[in-house]
Design a protein around this motif. Sequence first.
Motif, short mmCIF file in Angstrom:
data_model
loop_
_atom_site.label_atom_id
_atom_site.label_comp_id
_atom_site.label_asym_id
_atom_site.label_seq_id
_atom_site.Cartn_x
_atom_site.Cartn_y
_atom_site.Cartn_z
N UNK A 146 39.08 58.43 26.02
CA UNK A 146 40.39 58.17 25.44
C UNK A 146 41.44 58.25 26.55
N UNK A 147 42.04 57.12 26.88
CA UNK A 147 43.01 57.05 27.97
C UNK A 147 44.34 56.50 27.46
N UNK A 148 45.41 56.97 28.06
CA UNK A 148 46.74 56.45 27.75
C UNK A 148 46.95 55.14 28.50
N UNK A 149 47.51 54.18 27.84
CA UNK A 149 47.75 52.87 28.44
C UNK A 149 48.55 53.01 29.73
N UNK A 150 48.10 52.32 30.77
CA UNK A 150 48.76 52.38 32.07
C UNK A 150 48.16 53.39 33.02
N UNK A 151 47.17 54.16 32.59
CA UNK A 151 46.54 55.17 33.44
C UNK A 151 45.74 54.50 34.55
N UNK A 152 46.01 54.90 35.78
CA UNK A 152 45.21 54.47 36.92
C UNK A 152 44.14 55.53 37.21
N UNK A 153 42.93 55.11 37.44
CA UNK A 153 41.86 56.08 37.70
C UNK A 153 40.79 55.44 38.57
N UNK A 154 39.79 56.25 38.94
CA UNK A 154 38.76 55.82 39.89
C UNK A 154 37.38 56.06 39.28
N UNK A 155 36.53 55.05 39.36
CA UNK A 155 35.12 55.18 38.96
C UNK A 155 34.28 55.31 40.23
N UNK A 156 33.50 56.37 40.31
CA UNK A 156 32.61 56.59 41.45
C UNK A 156 31.17 56.43 40.98
N UNK A 157 30.49 55.42 41.48
CA UNK A 157 29.12 55.12 41.11
C UNK A 157 28.20 55.53 42.25
N UNK A 158 27.19 56.33 41.93
CA UNK A 158 26.24 56.79 42.92
C UNK A 158 24.86 56.23 42.61
N UNK A 159 24.27 55.56 43.59
CA UNK A 159 22.92 55.01 43.47
C UNK A 159 22.01 55.78 44.41
N UNK A 160 20.92 56.33 43.86
CA UNK A 160 20.02 57.16 44.66
C UNK A 160 18.59 56.66 44.56
N UNK A 161 17.92 56.64 45.69
CA UNK A 161 16.50 56.28 45.73
C UNK A 161 15.68 57.53 45.45
N UNK A 162 15.08 57.60 44.27
CA UNK A 162 14.29 58.76 43.88
C UNK A 162 12.82 58.63 44.23
N UNK A 163 12.44 57.52 44.84
CA UNK A 163 11.03 57.29 45.16
C UNK A 163 10.74 57.73 46.60
N UNK A 164 9.45 57.87 46.95
CA UNK A 164 9.09 58.26 48.32
C UNK A 164 9.09 57.10 49.30
N UNK A 165 9.44 55.90 48.83
CA UNK A 165 9.41 54.71 49.68
C UNK A 165 10.80 54.07 49.74
N UNK A 166 11.05 53.33 50.79
CA UNK A 166 12.30 52.57 50.88
C UNK A 166 12.31 51.49 49.81
N UNK A 167 13.48 51.21 49.26
CA UNK A 167 13.64 50.16 48.25
C UNK A 167 14.57 49.09 48.81
N UNK A 168 14.16 47.85 48.68
CA UNK A 168 14.96 46.74 49.22
C UNK A 168 15.51 45.87 48.10
N UNK A 169 16.57 45.16 48.40
CA UNK A 169 17.17 44.17 47.50
C UNK A 169 17.57 44.77 46.15
N UNK A 170 18.46 45.75 46.19
CA UNK A 170 18.99 46.36 44.98
C UNK A 170 20.28 45.66 44.56
N UNK A 171 20.42 45.44 43.26
CA UNK A 171 21.63 44.85 42.70
C UNK A 171 22.26 45.83 41.73
#
Length: 236
Positions: free
Chosen positions: A117-142
């Motif tokens: 629930x936000x008041x109209x006009x509120x400026x804010x920041x979304x922080x998205x964290x992507x983590x590799x939980x596997x034991x191998x490197x992962x390529x070509x993530x979208x």
Amino acid sequence: ANLSSERWYSTQDVALALSSALQYQKKYGKPEPAKGSILYGSQSEKFNTTTELSKSLATDVDAFEKIVIKNTGSQPLYVRLTSKGTVPGSQSEAQSSGVGVAVSYTDSDFSPLDVSSLIQGTNFIATVTVRNNSPLDISNLAVTHIIPSGWEILNTRYAVEGQENAQSAISYQDVRDDRVLSYIDILPAGKQVTLTIKLTASYLGTYMLPSIKCEAMYNAQISARTAAGYCIVKSE
């Protein structure tokens, strides 16, 4: 046989293989027409075709109890039933397989913020964290971050070039009106990448808060999403 297996190929591999198979079919194939009938509800239709047949059955899935497809020809029929509709009111849960994705919201002073629930006009920041939980490197993530219809993305690239997400891990980022698409060439095992997006609560109303999705482009077994829900933009 390889294309019909569970093995994953790149877009180029699949395109070249299908193109080659098509040329072979044109030269040596002798297709016979597919014959049969479709019965749904009180309606019945016969078909006789050498091409793919597409039929829209009804706008309401409850309009008929069953669909009966009868094959009266010598060729096998491959049937695909596709349905389309509105997302139900229930909230979808988070999911993770091989990779994890999480999101947190803060105000302009980086204090935690409840975006349900936000008041109209509120400026804010979304922080998205992507983590590799596997034991191998992962390529070509979208990473697909679709925002609610009542929010707007503040694309500061127009103001200061290179200010947003200047991390070497992000190979390309596409900022659109309603979403931010980020691509990661390779994410080493156990490592993580953080994306920050500036937003504004712009339009009054109640909106769906879509899941943020992360997936390996050439391996469907590696994917993750955040929980979906609802958010409100109010006047005060």
